[in-house]
Design a protein around this motif. Structure first.
Motif, PDB file in Angstrom:
ATOM      1  N   SER A  28     -21.706 -31.532 -22.715  1.00  0.00           N
ATOM      2  CA  SER A  28     -20.553 -31.695 -23.595  1.00  0.00           C
ATOM      3  C   SER A  28     -20.113 -33.147 -23.709  1.00  0.00           C
ATOM      4  CB  SER A  28     -19.376 -30.868 -23.066  1.00  0.00           C
ATOM      5  OG  SER A  28     -19.739 -29.519 -22.930  1.00  0.00           O
ATOM      6  N   TYR A  29     -20.589 -33.975 -22.817  1.00  0.00           N
ATOM      7  CA  TYR A  29     -20.173 -35.369 -22.782  1.00  0.00           C
ATOM      8  C   TYR A  29     -21.401 -36.266 -22.821  1.00  0.00           C
ATOM      9  CZ  TYR A  29     -15.937 -33.146 -21.080  1.00  0.00           C
ATOM     10  OH  TYR A  29     -14.848 -32.340 -20.949  1.00  0.00           O
ATOM     11  N   SER A  30     -21.160 -37.552 -22.859  1.00  0.00           N
ATOM     12  CA  SER A  30     -22.283 -38.487 -22.858  1.00  0.00           C
ATOM     13  C   SER A  30     -22.997 -38.400 -21.518  1.00  0.00           C
ATOM     14  CB  SER A  30     -21.774 -39.916 -23.069  1.00  0.00           C
ATOM     15  OG  SER A  30     -21.138 -40.031 -24.301  1.00  0.00           O
ATOM     16  N   PRO A  31     -24.212 -37.933 -21.521  1.00  0.00           N
ATOM     17  CA  PRO A  31     -24.901 -37.726 -20.246  1.00  0.00           C
ATOM     18  C   PRO A  31     -25.584 -38.983 -19.749  1.00  0.00           C
ATOM     19  CG  PRO A  31     -26.314 -36.983 -21.998  1.00  0.00           C
ATOM     20  CD  PRO A  31     -25.044 -37.506 -22.650  1.00  0.00           C
ATOM     21  N   SER A  32     -25.781 -39.017 -18.462  1.00  0.00           N
ATOM     22  CA  SER A  32     -26.778 -39.898 -17.877  1.00  0.00           C
ATOM     23  C   SER A  32     -27.944 -39.010 -17.469  1.00  0.00           C
ATOM     24  CB  SER A  32     -26.228 -40.637 -16.648  1.00  0.00           C
ATOM     25  OG  SER A  32     -25.276 -41.594 -17.033  1.00  0.00           O
ATOM     26  N   LEU A  33     -29.129 -39.482 -17.694  1.00  0.00           N
ATOM     27  CA  LEU A  33     -30.318 -38.672 -17.444  1.00  0.00           C
ATOM     28  C   LEU A  33     -31.272 -39.433 -16.540  1.00  0.00           C
ATOM     29  CD1 LEU A  33     -30.566 -37.595 -21.114  1.00  0.00           C
ATOM     30  CD2 LEU A  33     -30.397 -35.950 -19.253  1.00  0.00           C
ATOM     31  N   PHE A  34     -31.940 -38.693 -15.691  1.00  0.00           N
ATOM     32  CA  PHE A  34     -32.835 -39.278 -14.701  1.00  0.00           C
ATOM     33  C   PHE A  34     -34.117 -38.452 -14.621  1.00  0.00           C
ATOM     34  CE2 PHE A  34     -29.404 -41.673 -12.584  1.00  0.00           C
ATOM     35  CZ  PHE A  34     -28.297 -40.971 -13.007  1.00  0.00           C
ATOM     36  N   TRP A  35     -35.153 -39.115 -14.165  1.00  0.00           N
ATOM     37  CA  TRP A  35     -36.329 -38.417 -13.671  1.00  0.00           C
ATOM     38  C   TRP A  35     -36.530 -38.835 -12.219  1.00  0.00           C
ATOM     39  CZ3 TRP A  35     -39.331 -34.553 -15.462  1.00  0.00           C
ATOM     40  CH2 TRP A  35     -39.249 -34.233 -16.826  1.00  0.00           C
ATOM     41  N   TYR A  36     -36.684 -37.813 -11.368  1.00  0.00           N
ATOM     42  CA  TYR A  36     -37.008 -38.037  -9.956  1.00  0.00           C
ATOM     43  C   TYR A  36     -38.380 -37.413  -9.683  1.00  0.00           C
ATOM     44  CZ  TYR A  36     -32.310 -39.528  -8.433  1.00  0.00           C
ATOM     45  OH  TYR A  36     -31.130 -40.219  -8.235  1.00  0.00           O
ATOM     46  N   VAL A  37     -39.078 -37.999  -8.726  1.00  0.00           N
ATOM     47  CA  VAL A  37     -40.371 -37.457  -8.320  1.00  0.00           C
ATOM     48  C   VAL A  37     -40.316 -37.100  -6.834  1.00  0.00           C
ATOM     49  CG1 VAL A  37     -41.329 -39.765  -7.832  1.00  0.00           C
ATOM     50  CG2 VAL A  37     -42.875 -37.863  -8.260  1.00  0.00           C
ATOM     51  N   GLN A  38     -40.989 -36.016  -6.494  1.00  0.00           N
ATOM     52  CA  GLN A  38     -41.047 -35.566  -5.107  1.00  0.00           C
ATOM     53  C   GLN A  38     -42.503 -35.321  -4.734  1.00  0.00           C
ATOM     54  OE1 GLN A  38     -39.255 -31.713  -4.250  1.00  0.00           O
ATOM     55  NE2 GLN A  38     -38.616 -32.410  -2.224  1.00  0.00           N
ATOM     56  N   HIS A  39     -43.033 -36.182  -3.896  1.00  0.00           N
ATOM     57  CA  HIS A  39     -44.380 -35.973  -3.386  1.00  0.00           C
ATOM     58  C   HIS A  39     -44.316 -34.986  -2.236  1.00  0.00           C
ATOM     59  CE1 HIS A  39     -46.479 -39.002  -5.799  1.00  0.00           C
ATOM     60  NE2 HIS A  39     -45.347 -39.662  -5.760  1.00  0.00           N
ATOM     61  N   PRO A  40     -45.415 -34.315  -1.945  1.00  0.00           N
ATOM     62  CA  PRO A  40     -45.410 -33.287  -0.888  1.00  0.00           C
ATOM     63  C   PRO A  40     -44.835 -33.824   0.415  1.00  0.00           C
ATOM     64  CG  PRO A  40     -47.467 -33.220  -2.104  1.00  0.00           C
ATOM     65  CD  PRO A  40     -46.719 -34.423  -2.613  1.00  0.00           C
ATOM     66  N   TYR A  50     -31.518 -43.129 -17.670  1.00  0.00           N
ATOM     67  CA  TYR A  50     -30.908 -43.481 -18.942  1.00  0.00           C
ATOM     68  C   TYR A  50     -29.396 -43.381 -18.782  1.00  0.00           C
ATOM     69  CZ  TYR A  50     -28.811 -42.888 -23.483  1.00  0.00           C
ATOM     70  OH  TYR A  50     -27.976 -43.009 -24.556  1.00  0.00           O
ATOM     71  N   THR A  51     -28.693 -44.484 -19.132  1.00  0.00           N
ATOM     72  CA  THR A  51     -27.229 -44.472 -19.030  1.00  0.00           C
ATOM     73  C   THR A  51     -26.597 -45.103 -20.263  1.00  0.00           C
ATOM     74  OG1 THR A  51     -27.306 -46.530 -17.773  1.00  0.00           O
ATOM     75  CG2 THR A  51     -27.148 -44.493 -16.505  1.00  0.00           C
ATOM     76  N   SER A  52     -27.022 -44.725 -21.437  1.00  0.00           N
ATOM     77  CA  SER A  52     -26.457 -45.118 -22.732  1.00  0.00           C
ATOM     78  C   SER A  52     -26.786 -46.534 -23.170  1.00  0.00           C
ATOM     79  CB  SER A  52     -24.927 -44.916 -22.762  1.00  0.00           C
ATOM     80  OG  SER A  52     -24.254 -45.952 -22.085  1.00  0.00           O
ATOM     81  N   GLU A  66     -37.983 -41.301 -23.270  1.00  0.00           N
ATOM     82  CA  GLU A  66     -37.189 -41.629 -24.442  1.00  0.00           C
ATOM     83  C   GLU A  66     -36.055 -40.632 -24.613  1.00  0.00           C
ATOM     84  OE1 GLU A  66     -39.378 -41.959 -28.066  1.00  0.00           O
ATOM     85  OE2 GLU A  66     -37.694 -42.872 -29.139  1.00  0.00           O
ATOM     86  N   PHE A  67     -34.839 -41.152 -24.712  1.00  0.00           N
ATOM     87  CA  PHE A  67     -33.667 -40.326 -24.941  1.00  0.00           C
ATOM     88  C   PHE A  67     -33.527 -40.080 -26.436  1.00  0.00           C
ATOM     89  CE2 PHE A  67     -29.597 -38.501 -24.402  1.00  0.00           C
ATOM     90  CZ  PHE A  67     -28.727 -39.041 -25.328  1.00  0.00           C
ATOM     91  N   LYS A  68     -33.566 -38.808 -26.848  1.00  0.00           N
ATOM     92  CA  LYS A  68     -33.407 -38.455 -28.251  1.00  0.00           C
ATOM     93  C   LYS A  68     -32.211 -37.520 -28.370  1.00  0.00           C
ATOM     94  CE  LYS A  68     -38.196 -39.016 -29.760  1.00  0.00           C
ATOM     95  NZ  LYS A  68     -39.361 -38.398 -30.414  1.00  0.00           N
ATOM     96  N   LYS A  69     -31.106 -38.101 -28.800  1.00  0.00           N
ATOM     97  CA  LYS A  69     -29.863 -37.325 -28.864  1.00  0.00           C
ATOM     98  C   LYS A  69     -29.984 -36.180 -29.864  1.00  0.00           C
ATOM     99  CE  LYS A  69     -24.884 -37.902 -29.353  1.00  0.00           C
ATOM    100  NZ  LYS A  69     -23.790 -38.864 -29.602  1.00  0.00           N
ATOM    101  N   SER A  70     -30.643 -36.423 -31.004  1.00  0.00           N
ATOM    102  CA  SER A  70     -30.744 -35.397 -32.042  1.00  0.00           C
ATOM    103  C   SER A  70     -31.529 -34.188 -31.554  1.00  0.00           C
ATOM    104  CB  SER A  70     -31.402 -35.984 -33.292  1.00  0.00           C
ATOM    105  OG  SER A  70     -32.692 -36.459 -32.977  1.00  0.00           O
ATOM    106  N   GLU A  71     -32.439 -34.422 -30.654  1.00  0.00           N
ATOM    107  CA  GLU A  71     -33.268 -33.331 -30.118  1.00  0.00           C
ATOM    108  C   GLU A  71     -32.806 -32.911 -28.720  1.00  0.00           C
ATOM    109  OE1 GLU A  71     -37.224 -35.199 -32.326  1.00  0.00           O
ATOM    110  OE2 GLU A  71     -37.357 -34.581 -30.225  1.00  0.00           O
ATOM    111  N   THR A  72     -31.795 -33.539 -28.190  1.00  0.00           N
ATOM    112  CA  THR A  72     -31.319 -33.329 -26.807  1.00  0.00           C
ATOM    113  C   THR A  72     -32.491 -33.287 -25.839  1.00  0.00           C
ATOM    114  OG1 THR A  72     -31.207 -30.908 -27.016  1.00  0.00           O
ATOM    115  CG2 THR A  72     -29.208 -32.160 -27.527  1.00  0.00           C
ATOM    116  N   SER A  73     -33.360 -34.297 -25.966  1.00  0.00           N
ATOM    117  CA  SER A  73     -34.546 -34.328 -25.115  1.00  0.00           C
ATOM    118  C   SER A  73     -34.638 -35.634 -24.360  1.00  0.00           C
ATOM    119  CB  SER A  73     -35.807 -34.125 -25.961  1.00  0.00           C
ATOM    120  OG  SER A  73     -36.047 -35.251 -26.775  1.00  0.00           O
TER     121      SER A  73
END
Lengths: 117, 114
Positions: A28-40, A50-52, A66-73
């Motif tokens: 509902s708000y401006s998100p911050s988005l992350f990718w984290y990786v977990q090795h075994p 991504y923080t705007s 890539e942050f695509k607001k129109s696709e929420t992806s």
């Protein structure tokens, strides 16, 4: 409310071929988005965030998203997979929590990346 | 490079016993978090802590759980009376500033409740 959906629970690629891990978010708000990786048997390592600022975010080990607001992806890509990329990848979202800063991270269910020789 | 550390790496306990999981966040960080990951499931938020008080907690974080920052360097998670379903990997995380968001995770403590 915030949520994140990782569209593939398991992705298998050959070494040297491109990687695409898909993530859609709801916020509902401006998100911050992350990718984290977990090795075994390891902890969670931040790949990128991504923080705007710029919508194309470059991370460690050749990954970008890539942050695509129109696709929420917020899909994660890498041009050429390496054997060492085999791991679990988590897409994560957070939103503002008033004066406290930001709400705790909401994790996606994870995508297991397998890299074939 | 500074990192979050957690001890022990693996804790085995009997149902009904109390456990304390310990974390040493990165030294100049102000925001502290606990998450857990039950085997085969997603990482779930438990609690966040700032300025010596809980700032947010999830429905998982019931009265059996408590957190403390006893001495300015450690950040602990206590489970008063463990249940079988508390078996999970518990991750501690810390962040310097809420506005920048990045949380740095420790390697986790695997808790096994028998």
């Amino acid at each position: 409310a915030q949520s994140v959906t990782q569209l593939d629970s398991h992705v298998s690629v050959s070494e040297g071929t491109p990687v695409l891990l898909r993530c859609n978010y709801s916020s509902s708000y401006s998100p911050s988005l992350f990718w984290y990786v977990q090795h075994p048997n390891k902890g969670l390592q931040l790949l990128l965030k991504y923080t705007s600022a710029a919508t194309l975010v470059k991370g460690i080990n050749g990954f970008e998203a890539e942050f695509k607001k129109s696709e929420t992806s917020f899909h994660l890509t890498k041009p050429s997979a390496h054997m060492s990329d085999a791991a679990e990848y988590f897409c994560v979202v957070t939103v503002p929590l008033g004066y406290m800063g930001r709400r705790a991270l909401t994790f996606g269910s994870g995508t297991r990346l397998q890299v074939q020789p | 490079e500074p990192e979050v550390t957690q001890t022990p790496s693996h804790q085995v306990t009997q149902m009904g016993q109390e456990v304390i999981l310990r974390c040493v966040p990165i030294s100049n960080h102000l925001y502290f978090y606990w998450y857990r990951q039950i085997l085969g499931q997603k990482v779930e938020f438990l609690v966040s802590f700032y300025n010596n008080e809980i700032s947010e907690k999830s429905e998982i974080f019931d009265d059996q759980f408590s957190v403390e920052r006893p001495d300015g360097s450690n950040f602990t998670l206590k489970i008063r009376s463990t249940k079988l379903e508390d078996s999970a990997m518990y991750f501690c995380a810390s962040g310097r500033e809420a506005i920048t968001d990045t949380q740095y995770f420790g390697p986790g403590t695997r808790l096994t409740v028998l």
